[in-house]
Design a protein around this motif. Sequence first.
Motif, mmCIF file in Angstrom:
data_model
loop_
_atom_site.group_PDB
_atom_site.id
_atom_site.type_symbol
_atom_site.label_atom_id
_atom_site.label_comp_id
_atom_site.label_asym_id
_atom_site.label_seq_id
_atom_site.Cartn_x
_atom_site.Cartn_y
_atom_site.Cartn_z
ATOM 1 N N UNK A 187 10.309 -1.283 -3.022
ATOM 2 C CA UNK A 187 9.331 -2.199 -2.488
ATOM 3 C C UNK A 187 8.637 -3.251 -3.416
ATOM 4 N N UNK A 188 8.264 -4.418 -3.026
ATOM 5 C CA UNK A 188 7.789 -5.387 -3.544
ATOM 6 C C UNK A 188 6.333 -5.276 -3.191
ATOM 7 N N UNK A 189 5.407 -5.498 -4.339
ATOM 8 C CA UNK A 189 4.157 -5.330 -4.076
ATOM 9 C C UNK A 189 3.328 -6.256 -5.074
ATOM 10 N N UNK A 190 2.170 -6.743 -4.747
ATOM 11 C CA UNK A 190 1.296 -7.659 -5.773
ATOM 12 C C UNK A 190 1.136 -6.588 -6.791
ATOM 13 N N UNK A 191 0.875 -7.392 -8.103
ATOM 14 C CA UNK A 191 0.624 -6.720 -9.374
ATOM 15 C C UNK A 191 -0.848 -6.054 -9.325
ATOM 16 N N UNK A 192 -1.751 -6.480 -8.239
ATOM 17 C CA UNK A 192 -3.077 -5.976 -8.010
ATOM 18 C C UNK A 192 -3.213 -4.833 -6.821
ATOM 19 N N UNK A 193 -1.783 -4.410 -6.404
ATOM 20 C CA UNK A 193 -2.049 -3.470 -5.251
ATOM 21 C C UNK A 193 -2.555 -2.140 -5.698
ATOM 22 N N UNK A 194 -3.157 -1.623 -4.529
ATOM 23 C CA UNK A 194 -3.907 -0.378 -4.919
ATOM 24 C C UNK A 194 -2.899 0.723 -4.647
ATOM 25 N N UNK A 195 -1.570 0.655 -4.355
ATOM 26 C CA UNK A 195 -0.604 1.681 -4.158
ATOM 27 C C UNK A 195 0.261 2.026 -5.440
ATOM 28 N N UNK A 196 -0.076 1.378 -6.689
ATOM 29 C CA UNK A 196 0.689 1.670 -7.981
ATOM 30 C C UNK A 196 -0.480 1.843 -9.035
ATOM 31 N N UNK A 197 -0.223 2.945 -9.897
ATOM 32 C CA UNK A 197 -1.048 3.631 -10.919
ATOM 33 C C UNK A 197 -0.392 3.860 -12.097
ATOM 34 N N UNK A 198 -1.362 3.955 -13.262
ATOM 35 C CA UNK A 198 -0.885 4.072 -14.525
ATOM 36 C C UNK A 198 -0.425 5.616 -14.704
ATOM 37 N N UNK A 199 0.792 5.611 -15.599
ATOM 38 C CA UNK A 199 1.214 6.958 -15.800
ATOM 39 C C UNK A 199 0.054 7.913 -16.156
ATOM 40 N N UNK A 200 0.159 9.198 -15.657
ATOM 41 C CA UNK A 200 -0.857 9.938 -15.978
ATOM 42 C C UNK A 200 -2.278 10.103 -15.205
ATOM 43 N N UNK A 201 -2.188 8.989 -14.223
ATOM 44 C CA UNK A 201 -3.344 8.871 -13.221
ATOM 45 C C UNK A 201 -3.334 10.315 -12.032
ATOM 46 N N UNK A 202 -2.254 10.693 -11.918
ATOM 47 C CA UNK A 202 -2.222 11.769 -10.798
ATOM 48 C C UNK A 202 -2.862 13.027 -11.680
ATOM 49 N N UNK A 203 -2.124 13.333 -12.945
ATOM 50 C CA UNK A 203 -2.650 14.262 -13.665
ATOM 51 C C UNK A 203 -4.198 14.491 -13.937
ATOM 52 N N UNK A 204 -4.730 13.033 -14.286
ATOM 53 C CA UNK A 204 -5.977 12.815 -14.438
ATOM 54 C C UNK A 204 -6.940 13.262 -12.988
ATOM 55 N N UNK A 205 -6.434 13.052 -11.897
ATOM 56 C CA UNK A 205 -7.187 12.564 -10.832
ATOM 57 C C UNK A 205 -6.983 14.053 -9.935
ATOM 58 N N UNK A 206 -6.060 14.762 -10.214
ATOM 59 C CA UNK A 206 -5.780 15.894 -9.418
ATOM 60 C C UNK A 206 -5.268 15.574 -8.253
ATOM 61 N N UNK A 207 -4.230 14.480 -8.190
ATOM 62 C CA UNK A 207 -3.292 14.214 -7.138
ATOM 63 C C UNK A 207 -1.988 14.761 -7.726
ATOM 64 N N UNK A 208 -1.217 15.417 -6.614
ATOM 65 C CA UNK A 208 0.044 15.774 -6.956
ATOM 66 C C UNK A 208 0.851 14.590 -7.234
#
Length: 259
Positions: A187-208
């Motif tokens: 999909x296309x999204x804006x660069x400031x979308x809340x649906x995209x995260x930096x590499x490592x964000x899941x590990x840091x936040x405890x999200x699978x």
Amino acid sequence: IYEPFDWKNYMKATNSQPAPAQCFKQSSSPPQNDFKLDQKLEALDPRNLTSTCIATVVGILGPRLRLRLDGSDNKNDFWRLVDSNEIHPIGHCEKGGGMLQPPLGFRMNASMWPQFLMKTLSMAEMAPIKAFKREPPVPAGNFFKVGMKLEAVDKKNPMLICAATVGEVKNDMVHVTFDGWRGAFDYWCRYDSRDIFPVGWCAKSGHPLQPPGKKAQGGTNRYRARVSNVQPSTMVPAATETDENTPLSLRKEQSKSSG
Ligand code: MLY
């Protein structure tokens, strides 16, 4: 056992780079989730963004909430970050002079709404104000480049955050592609979308984090093809899944089992 996906090895093997943290509208350290199941809050109706509705927390994953609008069905749940600007404590709407609205698809007759709202609020366990975190600032521009790796919500399965790659960049938009999956999920999204995260964000936040699918990329990238036999995948395609949504390596088993 949940084994976190090894980004470091994967990026080395695929000769790729992560999108720098400054690209994202996400806080550098993922916010803590202080919500509890069954708590109520105010949320914009995702199907009708001019309405503020009552929502109940029906799921929690890392800093994300699975929300269900009161008076709606259970087929339209949606996910929000605890630092989303689209959720507020009960009372916020009225403070701003607004009125809580029935969700799109309100189960009852519209005339029942005031009564329904009264009853819902009187029984509500309200999410505490301190659970709502401030929305992070917007990056100064679109700094994404083609090929950068990231973690992205699968909008067709919004519970999932998956290994992804920037496929294209145009003006304020970013084309998100999912590693090892056919284009059906892109999909296309804006660069400031809340649906995209930096590499490592899941590990840091405890999200699978969903590891790459098993579709071998064409061309010279043999990495996924080579590791596909040993790489554990948490995805089990439903028997009814269409070919389009199924990793190539799973299709044989599927057609075998379905006759
Ligand atoms: N519907 C599929 C899930 C596909 C997920 C694809 N994402 C990870 C890009 C299933 O049920 O298996």
